[in-house]
Design a protein around this motif. Structure first.
Motif, PDB file in Angstrom:
ATOM      1  N   LEU A   4       0.825  -1.213   0.000  1.00 17.97           N
ATOM      2  CA  LEU A   4       0.000   0.000   0.000  1.00 17.97           C
ATOM      3  C   LEU A   4       0.857   1.259   0.000  1.00 17.97           C
ATOM      4  CD1 LEU A   4      -2.842  -0.986   2.512  1.00 17.97           C
ATOM      5  CD2 LEU A   4      -3.042  -0.716   0.031  1.00 17.97           C
ATOM      6  N   ASP A  13       1.019   4.149  -2.884  1.00 19.18           N
ATOM      7  CA  ASP A  13       0.882   5.569  -2.567  1.00 19.18           C
ATOM      8  C   ASP A  13       2.018   6.381  -3.182  1.00 19.18           C
ATOM      9  OD1 ASP A  13       0.195   7.998  -1.493  1.00 19.18           O
ATOM     10  OD2 ASP A  13       0.810   7.501   0.552  1.00 19.18           O
ATOM     11  N   ALA A  35      -4.404   0.573  -5.187  1.00 18.41           N
ATOM     12  CA  ALA A  35      -4.448   0.485  -3.727  1.00 18.41           C
ATOM     13  C   ALA A  35      -5.870   0.258  -3.234  1.00 18.41           C
ATOM     14  CB  ALA A  35      -3.871   1.757  -3.115  1.00 18.41           C
ATOM     15  N   GLU A  36      -6.837   0.891  -3.882  1.00 20.77           N
ATOM     16  CA  GLU A  36      -8.235   0.693  -3.492  1.00 20.77           C
ATOM     17  C   GLU A  36      -8.688  -0.738  -3.757  1.00 20.77           C
ATOM     18  OE1 GLU A  36     -12.646   2.699  -4.318  1.00 20.77           O
ATOM     19  OE2 GLU A  36     -10.851   3.398  -5.396  1.00 20.77           O
ATOM     20  N   TRP A  69      -7.166  -2.872  -1.094  1.00 21.59           N
ATOM     21  CA  TRP A  69      -7.807  -2.622   0.195  1.00 21.59           C
ATOM     22  C   TRP A  69      -9.170  -3.311   0.285  1.00 21.59           C
ATOM     23  CZ3 TRP A  69      -7.123  -1.547   4.972  1.00 21.59           C
ATOM     24  CH2 TRP A  69      -8.183  -1.103   5.757  1.00 21.59           C
ATOM     25  N   ARG A  78      -2.690   3.493   7.306  1.00 24.17           N
ATOM     26  CA  ARG A  78      -2.003   3.581   6.014  1.00 24.17           C
ATOM     27  C   ARG A  78      -2.971   3.955   4.900  1.00 24.17           C
ATOM     28  NH1 ARG A  78       2.896   4.362   5.207  1.00 24.17           N
ATOM     29  NH2 ARG A  78       3.569   2.559   6.451  1.00 24.17           N
ATOM     30  N   MET A  79      -4.155   3.355   4.912  1.00 21.04           N
ATOM     31  CA  MET A  79      -5.114   3.632   3.841  1.00 21.04           C
ATOM     32  C   MET A  79      -5.684   5.037   3.959  1.00 21.04           C
ATOM     33  SD  MET A  79      -5.827   1.847   1.316  1.00 21.04           S
ATOM     34  CE  MET A  79      -6.753   2.267  -0.156  1.00 21.04           C
ATOM     35  N   TYR A  86      -5.364   8.021   1.078  1.00 26.36           N
ATOM     36  CA  TYR A  86      -6.458   8.814   0.516  1.00 26.36           C
ATOM     37  C   TYR A  86      -6.292  10.299   0.827  1.00 26.36           C
ATOM     38  CZ  TYR A  86      -9.140   4.637  -0.737  1.00 26.36           C
ATOM     39  OH  TYR A  86      -9.568   3.466  -1.318  1.00 26.36           O
ATOM     40  N   VAL A 130     -13.295   4.831   4.930  1.00 28.15           N
ATOM     41  CA  VAL A 130     -12.391   3.968   5.704  1.00 28.15           C
ATOM     42  C   VAL A 130     -12.578   4.201   7.198  1.00 28.15           C
ATOM     43  CG1 VAL A 130      -9.975   3.376   6.133  1.00 28.15           C
ATOM     44  CG2 VAL A 130     -10.738   3.891   3.811  1.00 28.15           C
TER      45      VAL A 130
END
Length: 283
Positions: A169, A173, A181-182, A185, A203-204, A208, A220
């Motif tokens: 991830l 980024d 990445a989405e 996830w 991290r997510m 974003y 999230v």
């Protein structure tokens, strides 16, 4: 009542379980002179003589009993000839892999072919060496190589850990791949919904927030609250900033009031001072 010690030969008492040279005490209601003659009014207290031997213990009394020490047999250890648990030489393998990848072009087929040759003669998949190679590539900020190696590991069914997901991830980024990445996830969220650590949520949300996807940050964060995962202060600030960017000032203040600590530390006149944090203060 008299207490006397005498030789068992003189008394004539039958001695069972005792050697003829061992003495024992006699308590009698008669005096010392009639103690040797009396047989019915006196009684004997037989002492237990323990003799230690190599095989065990012998206990002498009315009946001779033998107690032997139990010997537990140790079973044979199973030998796994083709199983190696040690990580000897994994660092050198990882360094060789990084050097090999640095001279390859950015083509998927070429990189995957080199990685397949790297594990062609291995009895087991070198997961430790591959993980160390990922860390080396991460320290060198070679994010494209990190993505290639991590995807290759996952395609082989290896390295599906939270550490690998976190590194992947981060590489997405840094390599400006928010859509990939989405997708990753969503797979993690549906597969490991009850065991996702706070670090992956952070991290997510950071990913974003880095790409100014404020609505995704709120999504999230909603998953975090549903799974009862408490965010850290940096994540709470990013979520509050996302609410403020979306024009929801009340929720912005609510997030700061709920998840930030009551006090904070500032530097005043060269000293670190603990002061109270006001709920109306922005991050």
């Amino acid at each position: 009542m008299a207490l006397c010690n005498f030789n068992p030969k003189l008394s004539g008492f039958p001695l069972r379980g005792l050697s003829k040279y061992q003495e024992f005490g006699c308590i009698s209601f008669l005096d010392y002179q009639s103690c040797l003659k009396a047989k019915t009014f006196g009684f004997c207290i037989r002492a237990k003589f323990l003799e230690k031997k190599q095989a065990g213990k012998l206990e002498f009394g009315s009946e001779a009993t033998v107690k032997r020490k139990e010997i537990k047999k140790v079973g044979k250890k199973e030998q796994h000839l083709w199983k190696k648990n040690d990580s000897a030489g994994s660092g050198q393998k990882a360094l060789n892999l990084v050097r090999m990848l640095s001279g390859l072009p950015n083509e998927k087929e070429t990189v995957y072919g080199a990685l397949n040759k790297w594990v062609a003669w291995e009895v087991e998949f070198p997961i430790i060496a591959a993980a160390k190679a990922l860390q080396m590539l991460r320290k060198r900020s070679q994010w494209h190589r990190v993505i290639q190696v991590a995807k290759w590991m996952l395609s082989k069914g290896q390295g599906a850990t939270m550490g690998t997901y976190d590194t992947l991830l981060l590489a997405f980024d840094m390599d400006q791949r928010a859509d990939e990445a989405e997708s990753l996830w969503n797979m993690i969220l549906h597969t490991h919904s009850r065991s996702i650590p706070r670090r992956l949520f952070a991290r997510m949300i950071a990913l974003y927030a880095h790409h100014d996807l404020h609505d995704k940050v709120i999504e999230v964060f909603a998953d975090m609250e549903e799974l009862k995962v408490r965010p850290d202060e940096d994540t709470a600030r990013r979520v509050a900033r996302a609410f403020r960017e979306l024009g929801q000032e009340e929720k912005h203040k609510l997030i700061l009031r709920r998840y930030l600590s009551e006090f904070k530390y500032i530097h005043f006149n060269g000293e670190r001072v603990r002061v109270k944090r006001y709920t109306s203060e922005e991050d």
